[in-house]
Design an enzyme around this catalytic site. Structure first.
Site, short mmCIF file in Angstrom:
data_model
loop_
_atom_site.label_atom_id
_atom_site.label_comp_id
_atom_site.label_asym_id
_atom_site.label_seq_id
_atom_site.Cartn_x
_atom_site.Cartn_y
_atom_site.Cartn_z
N ASP A 116 0.85 -1.19 0.00
CA ASP A 116 0.00 0.00 0.00
C ASP A 116 0.89 1.24 0.00
OD1 ASP A 116 -2.40 1.32 -0.07
OD2 ASP A 116 -2.67 1.34 2.09
N HIS A 123 -3.80 14.05 0.65
CA HIS A 123 -4.04 13.18 1.80
C HIS A 123 -2.86 13.24 2.77
CE1 HIS A 123 -5.27 9.73 4.20
NE2 HIS A 123 -4.12 9.14 3.93
N GLU A 189 -10.45 4.02 3.59
CA GLU A 189 -9.55 4.71 2.69
C GLU A 189 -9.92 4.35 1.26
OE1 GLU A 189 -5.56 5.53 5.35
OE2 GLU A 189 -5.46 4.02 3.76
N GLU A 191 -9.09 3.92 -2.43
CA GLU A 191 -7.84 3.70 -3.15
C GLU A 191 -8.10 3.03 -4.50
OE1 GLU A 191 -4.63 2.11 -0.89
OE2 GLU A 191 -5.43 2.80 1.03
N ARG A 227 -7.87 3.88 13.25
CA ARG A 227 -6.99 5.01 13.47
C ARG A 227 -6.40 5.06 14.88
NH1 ARG A 227 -5.65 6.21 8.38
NH2 ARG A 227 -7.45 6.78 7.10
N LYS A 243 -4.18 -1.74 10.16
CA LYS A 243 -4.48 -1.90 8.75
C LYS A 243 -4.71 -3.35 8.33
CE LYS A 243 -3.54 2.37 7.17
NZ LYS A 243 -4.37 3.17 6.27
N THR A 247 -8.87 -5.60 3.98
CA THR A 247 -8.82 -4.69 2.84
C THR A 247 -9.79 -5.23 1.80
OG1 THR A 247 -6.49 -4.14 3.22
CG2 THR A 247 -7.39 -3.69 1.02
N GLU A 348 -10.18 12.56 7.54
CA GLU A 348 -10.04 13.86 6.87
C GLU A 348 -11.38 14.58 6.80
OE1 GLU A 348 -7.22 13.72 3.26
OE2 GLU A 348 -7.93 11.65 3.53
#
Length: 400
Positions: A116, A123, A189, A191, A227, A243, A247, A348
């Site tokens: 990743d 970002h 996230e 991506e 987080r 993480k 995914t 964010e």
């Protein structure tokens, strides 16, 4: 043009034809191509036409096909385009069109390795301001190399897989000591993922201009992120348990050939990159994502804003001699644009929880149990064609 009925606005028009693995009822999984709201069952069509290598279309993953390399990928795309454009193929193909609603989509390929990256300047700047408010938001190395980390291939799952809230150590700045428990700051996230087909040899870097010889296509990626776990663990070696729990990727792999018309030049990079990352052919893709939180659109990140190109990511990934393998997946990192409604993560969008969003009438910051997130994406070509990437969805389940 196609003789197949494709609904207006479909992400899977006759210029796209992404590949995936499906199961119809109790039958064995096999390869299909998406066209409109149907799946073209490729194994019986290829067999009937006595296509060379037709056995790969009966495989339960795309890996054997991916390993064939770029000439075979191109020949397959030309065959697929002819199947859907040439009326003479109707009798051979029409019996093998199956409604997408009647099949189950599976993980499209067996993931060999997962890397990743962190390729969005917006970002990286946003997170730098949140995590290091008294320092420069970008660390000194960020504009010299595509920053990345190795993830966990075994927890890459297909769209629709429920995500169990993870546990781990957490320590808020005001706490005297860490505690163990369920993540309270569960995030997403947005991506773009790149699927490697042709492998490379150990000790031989992949040149930046050889990107299309090794990468077959792209998928949507949601790199779920805890987080609070991440903030406590990431110094000094980077992301780990925050993480690695899950995914999610979309079930359809869109070929780079289908996306060629949506290429845009990479913006100028300053300072100039080192020679192994430099090329006159560097490009990004004009892809826009949509993020739906419990059905409400909350963000539309643009991929064309990314600082590092996918070819540079691959070149950097392998420059130390690390080999790439068939089925490798590497992702762009969170895609965020300059506007607030273009941010690709909830940390964010909510500015670390200090600026809640209103989602279906409720103030929200991070994910709660029962939340569902869907990410869609599509590229737009100069002639107005839409190349859809489909969608990736996940729902949060309570942790133990």
């Amino acid at each position: 043009m196609t003789w197949i009925n494709v609904p207006d606005g479909s992400p899977f028009g006759p210029e796209n034809l992404p590949l995936g693995i499906f199961r119809a009822g109790d039958e064995e999984p096999r390869m299909g191509a998406a066209i409109g709201d149907q799946v073209m069952d490729l194994a019986p069509v290829a067999s009937a036409q006595m296509l060379d290598g037709s056995q790969v279309f009966a495989e339960p993953t795309l890996n054997s096909f991916l390993a064939l390399g770029r000439p075979a990928w191109h020949a397959t795309r030309e065959w697929l385009l002819d199947l859907v454009r040439n009326e003479n193929n109707r009798d051979a193909v029409e019996p093998h069109l199956i409604p997408q609603s009647a099949v189950t989509m599976l993980l499209p390929f067996e993931v060999a390795d997962y890397v990743d990256f962190y390729a969005s300047e917006q970002h990286a700047t946003n997170l730098g301001r949140l995590f290091r408010p008294d320092s420069e938001p970008l660390l000194p190395n960020w504009k010299h190399l595509p920053v990345g980390y190795h993830g966990r291939a075994g927890t890459v799952v297909t769209s629709g897989t429920d995500i169990v809230r993870p546990s781990g150590q957490r320590k808020a700045p005001a706490d005297d000591a860490p505690t163990y428990g369920l993540s309270q700051r569960l995030d997403i996230e947005v991506e773009l993922g790149f699927v490697v087909g042709s492998p490379s040899k150990l000790g031989e870097p992949v040149p930046v201009d050889d990107f299309m010889d090794h990468v077959y296509g792209v998928v949507l990626v949601n790199d779920w992120s805890a987080r609070d776990l991440q903030a406590w663990e990431y110094v000094p070696l980077g992301p780990f348990l925050g993480k690695s729990f899950a995914t999610s990727i979309s079930p359809w792999v869109v070929s780079l050939e289908a996306l060629e018309a949506a290429e845009v030049p990479l913006a100028e990079q300053e300072p100039a990159v080192l020679p192994y990352l430099a090329s006159e052919n560097l490009a990004n893709y004009d892809i826009t994502f949509q993020v739906y939180w419990n059905g409400q659109l909350v963000s539309s990140p643009p991929y064309r804003e990314m600082y590092w190109s996918p070819a540079q990511m691959l070149a950097h990934l392998s420059v130390n001699g690390a080999s790439v393998r068939t089925g490798d997946l590497y992702a762009s990192g969170t895609v965020s644009g300059p506007e607030k409604d273009q941010r690709g993560s909830f940390i964010e969008l909510s500015w670390a929880g200090r600026e809640p969003l209103t989602v279906n009438g409720e103030e929200r910051t991070f994910l709660v149990d029962g939340d569902e997130v869907t990410i869609t994406g599509s590229a737009t070509t100069p002639d107005g064609h839409r190349i859809g990437l489909g969608s990736v969805t996940g729902r949060i389940l309570p942790g133990a």
